[in-house]
Design an enzyme around this catalytic site. Sequence first.
Site, PDB file in Angstrom:
ATOM      1  N   GLU A 204     -97.788  13.796  66.435  1.00 46.48           N
ATOM      2  CA  GLU A 204     -98.365  13.489  67.742  1.00 46.48           C
ATOM      3  C   GLU A 204     -99.451  14.478  68.155  1.00 46.48           C
ATOM      4  O   GLU A 204     -99.878  14.503  69.306  1.00 46.48           O
ATOM      5  CB  GLU A 204     -97.252  13.429  68.789  1.00 46.48           C
ATOM      6  CG  GLU A 204     -96.241  12.332  68.478  1.00 46.48           C
ATOM      7  CD  GLU A 204     -95.117  12.251  69.493  1.00 46.48           C
ATOM      8  OE1 GLU A 204     -95.120  13.044  70.454  1.00 46.48           O
ATOM      9  OE2 GLU A 204     -94.235  11.394  69.326  1.00 46.48           O
ATOM     10  N   LYS A 340     -91.608   2.226  76.438  1.00 43.54           N
ATOM     11  CA  LYS A 340     -92.277   2.046  75.153  1.00 43.54           C
ATOM     12  C   LYS A 340     -92.325   0.554  74.848  1.00 43.54           C
ATOM     13  O   LYS A 340     -91.281  -0.084  74.712  1.00 43.54           O
ATOM     14  CB  LYS A 340     -91.515   2.780  74.044  1.00 43.54           C
ATOM     15  CG  LYS A 340     -91.475   4.293  74.194  1.00 43.54           C
ATOM     16  CD  LYS A 340     -90.580   4.910  73.136  1.00 43.54           C
ATOM     17  CE  LYS A 340     -90.599   6.433  73.179  1.00 43.54           C
ATOM     18  NZ  LYS A 340     -89.621   7.026  72.229  1.00 43.54           N
TER      19      LYS A 340
END
Length: 428
Positions: A204, A340
């Site tokens: 990330e 999400k």
Amino acid sequence: MKIVKVIGREILDSRGNPTIEVDVHLESGFIGRASVPSGASTGKNEALELRDGDKQRFLGKGVLKAVSNINKIIAPALLSRNVFDQRGIDKVMLSLDGTSTKSKLGANAILGVSLAVARAAAEYLQIPLYRYIGGVNTYILPIPMMNIINGGSHSDAPIAFQEFMIRPIGASSFREGLRMGVEVFHALKKVLHDRGLSTAVGDEGGFAPTLKGTEDALESIIQAIDNAGYKPVEDITIGLDCASSEFYKNGIYDYTKFEGTIGARRTSIQQVEYLSELVSKYPIDSIEDGMSENDWDGWKLLTSKIGNKVQLVGDDLFVTNVEFLKKGIEQGCANSILVKVNQIGSLTETLDSIEMAHRANYNSVVSHRSGETEDSTIADIAVATNSGQIKTGSLSRSDRMAKYNQLLRIEEELGDKAFYGYKALKMC
């Protein structure tokens, strides 16, 4: 406006793994395109992405079965459908699948089409996606929760907690908050470099150094905040993603899974006390998955202990699913939901989860996954829903920057109508 063609294809995500991209064509000639992310650490109740399992191809991670389901099953069912009927289209796909986990067609197949439909509709109307999804009352730019140190399943660092994030709550705008984050990120890089630690980045975009443990990571971040010229608490706070389900087994939070022999083994009560101690010692104002998805009693205890002063975000606990969120609200577990899109697998269900959370006075945090693409849809969803918070990685890697740059464009477009942060919504 009718849908005339739906095309699914296999592309690659930020980890070099196959994922799905979908084009939805309209009779007017407009096209909507979307691609689907995937996660490294997943909740057991998430909707299921469909993988081929052929070890001779992409190590079994191919998505040709899901692509075939789009092109041969979903596409024919959506031809001539009104592109503006988002809920109806999503319902058709859910019916075609017929399972609670979307395991027949694949959540990745359904989500790709669902998001592409919304994009096609926005393209036809020639309006931004956030405006199409959210309507006229969309004006909140999210506080970015920037993952600058990676641990757990996102790196090889000997730290159980998965993410250490900075939250520029003292900024006056998204643009300023992003700048603050960038400056702290580069200050942290120097802190790590000066200690002789690795400045390589993880999935990330955050650093994954071999630190001594959780407190070493927190102290390093505080030093970087100071070095960048900002004040902890007042300007920038810290958020944690403990990802506790990853090291919870048989009623014990076993830190040795990631930290080796120096790691502790804690009961639920000890885990709550440990997190409470960290909150009292450091400028932490947000904790995600502090308890396991299987430890509902632990969640209630944690919420009772520190829920009045810290945002407690349910990720694996809620998996963007209204049924689990409803249970959490009823039992007093957490006070925020991580959102999400691929956890639930359709735009409609994603929006339903956010709406339920807000009606119960829960915060929401729109989130990426560790495997991302250049698709920036979640940036638009964050603004469309006035979520006020977004998790989309660190300050490196173009797949993360795509979301931040889209938010910069949105803020510029909104001009003086834009507000910054989830607290702005509650004050207006």
